[in-house]
Motif scaffolding. Structure first.
Motif, mmCIF file in Angstrom:
data_model
loop_
_atom_site.group_PDB
_atom_site.id
_atom_site.type_symbol
_atom_site.label_atom_id
_atom_site.label_comp_id
_atom_site.label_asym_id
_atom_site.label_seq_id
_atom_site.Cartn_x
_atom_site.Cartn_y
_atom_site.Cartn_z
ATOM 1 N N ASN A 173 58.529 51.063 80.887
ATOM 2 C CA ASN A 173 58.987 50.642 79.560
ATOM 3 C C ASN A 173 60.074 49.578 79.733
ATOM 4 O O ASN A 173 60.063 48.546 79.047
ATOM 5 C CB ASN A 173 59.507 51.862 78.790
ATOM 6 N N VAL A 185 60.035 49.688 71.843
ATOM 7 C CA VAL A 185 58.848 49.426 72.645
ATOM 8 C C VAL A 185 58.121 50.743 72.937
ATOM 9 O O VAL A 185 58.675 51.647 73.569
ATOM 10 C CB VAL A 185 59.228 48.732 73.977
ATOM 11 N N ASP A 241 64.694 47.977 72.200
ATOM 12 C CA ASP A 241 64.836 49.255 72.896
ATOM 13 C C ASP A 241 63.657 49.407 73.860
ATOM 14 O O ASP A 241 62.555 49.807 73.455
ATOM 15 C CB ASP A 241 64.859 50.404 71.873
ATOM 16 N N ALA A 242 63.897 49.045 75.119
ATOM 17 C CA ALA A 242 62.878 49.241 76.173
ATOM 18 C C ALA A 242 63.456 50.213 77.203
ATOM 19 O O ALA A 242 63.356 49.995 78.406
ATOM 20 C CB ALA A 242 62.508 47.899 76.802
ATOM 21 N N LEU A 243 64.081 51.280 76.703
ATOM 22 C CA LEU A 243 64.729 52.224 77.625
ATOM 23 C C LEU A 243 63.718 53.226 78.198
ATOM 24 O O LEU A 243 63.617 53.380 79.405
ATOM 25 C CB LEU A 243 65.877 52.942 76.905
ATOM 26 N N PHE A 244 62.986 53.895 77.325
ATOM 27 C CA PHE A 244 62.021 54.888 77.798
ATOM 28 C C PHE A 244 60.722 54.795 77.017
ATOM 29 O O PHE A 244 60.738 54.537 75.814
ATOM 30 C CB PHE A 244 62.566 56.313 77.622
ATOM 31 N N ILE A 276 57.615 53.720 72.019
ATOM 32 C CA ILE A 276 58.090 54.883 71.252
ATOM 33 C C ILE A 276 59.614 54.739 71.214
ATOM 34 O O ILE A 276 60.212 54.314 72.187
ATOM 35 C CB ILE A 276 57.637 56.220 71.917
ATOM 36 N N PRO A 277 60.253 55.059 70.096
ATOM 37 C CA PRO A 277 61.709 54.940 70.076
ATOM 38 C C PRO A 277 62.339 55.848 71.146
ATOM 39 O O PRO A 277 62.013 57.036 71.230
ATOM 40 C CB PRO A 277 62.073 55.395 68.656
ATOM 41 N N SER A 278 63.196 55.302 71.975
ATOM 42 C CA SER A 278 63.779 56.067 73.090
ATOM 43 C C SER A 278 64.654 57.192 72.561
ATOM 44 O O SER A 278 65.408 57.023 71.597
ATOM 45 C CB SER A 278 64.600 55.143 73.983
HETATM 46 K K K Z 1 61.293 52.585 73.998
#
Ligand code: K
Ligand code: NAX
Length: 288
Positions: free
Chosen positions: A66, A166, A132-135, A168-170
């Motif tokens: 992600n 990105v 938000d590309a954290l998880f 799914i919301p982290s």
């Molecule tokens: K995400």
């Protein structure tokens, strides 16, 4: 499972599809999929938040794929004309990620650390939109440091700028969504391949599906109903538009592809979008 015309998949199914795509039968590499996923995120962001109104983009990248999608999106956003800044606090030492970091560095894209963001001015004053590309679909449990602090910055009570999530919301459960009701509230969700089950609790104004690489045979095998991508678009809107008479989401039935029913959005611009029932308006959160 299909709802509102598109399929939703569990975290386990998403992983299975991923493995299938990269297995010997279909032959994709992770670099290819990540490149297309990141490009679709950048394209959706550009459609909803054009550079003339949202020139400063902060991309928060996590340790997995992600985060890799976020690094790719950051590069495309630079080329689309945005001023991009990246926070990538836990770097994964693998050639694919190292290469993406080098590509961003040679473009002069600054990297900011999590501590600086946490101790700095409110995000809403320093950037116009946050990615938000954290998880993604492998997130489990409670977020650990340093990501917990970054997620806190994106929480509604900190009045962040518009968030683009990105896949799914982290911080949300991939299968259950925002279980506590206290997670981040992105305005734009870009689901990759197919929306995850947790995306059913997404009430933001813009939901797109990206990752235009699913072969019909895979769609058929997993019984996926996917949106129809228009022309050369890298992403397809799946909610947020109502038909001109206000009679429901703007889908028209598309042709079949490889025996799989495809759907396509009505021909309306984002500016004309009407808000669906239950939509969360982040601009009014201060009044809550
Ligand atoms: K995400
Ligand atoms: N087929 C597809 O749809 C594609 C998916 N891609 C992306 O790949 C993502 C899945 O990537 P990955 O499987 O690498 O996993 P993720 O990117 O979801 O994250 C896994 C990483 O997060 C860490 N992690 C998990 N839970 C945590 C917690 N509670 N606190 C702190 N760290 C935690 C793990 O240790 C691991 O390092 C998708 O969501 C999507 O964004 C694309 O890159 C390529 C194509």
């Amino acid at each position: 499972m299909a709802d509102d015309g598109v399929s939703f998949v569990s975290a386990a199914q998403a992983k299975e599809i991923d493995e299938k795509l990269m297995g010997p039968e279909f032959g994709f590499s992770i670099d290819q999929l990540m490149e297309l996923a990141g490009l679709s995120v950048a394209s959706a962001l550009c459609e909803v938040y054009p550079p003339r109104s949202h020139s400063r983009v902060l991309v928060l990248c996590g340790p997995g794929n992600n985060g890799g999608d976020g690094l790719v999106a950051a590069r495309h956003l630079f080329h689309f004309g945005y001023e991009v800044e990246v926070c990538y606090p836990k770097r994964t030492d693998r050639p694919i990620y190292n290469g993406l970091v080098t590509q961003l560095s040679t473009l002069g894209i600054p990297f900011v650390d999590a501590e600086t963001l946490r101790g700095g001015d409110p995000l809403v004053t320093t950037c116009d939109v946050v990615v938000d590309a954290l998880f993604g679909f492998s997130f489990t449990g409670a977020p650990r440091a340093p990501f917990d602090a970054l997620l806190e910055l994106l929480n509604p009570h900190n009045s962040p700028p518009p968030i683009v999530a990105v896949d799914i919301p982290s911080g949300w459960s991939v299968d259950e969504g925002d279980e506590s009701g206290e997670g981040m509230r992105p305005e734009l969700l870009v689901s990759l391949t197919a929306p995850k089950l947790g995306a059913k609790t997404f009430k933001g104004p813009h939901h797109f599906v990206g990752g235009r690489f699913v072969p019909p045979a895979i769609a058929e095998e997993f019984e996926l109903v996917l949106p129809q991508y228009m022309g050369s678009d890298q992403c397809a809107r799946v909610s947020g538009l109502l038909t001109p008479g206000g009679g429901g989401f703007g889908f028209i039935k598309g042709p079949t592809m490889g025996g799989v029913l495809m759907k396509s959005p009505a021909n309306e611009s984002a500016e004309e979008a009407k808000r669906p029932p239950g939509y969360w308006d982040t601009s009014s959160d201060e009044d809550e």
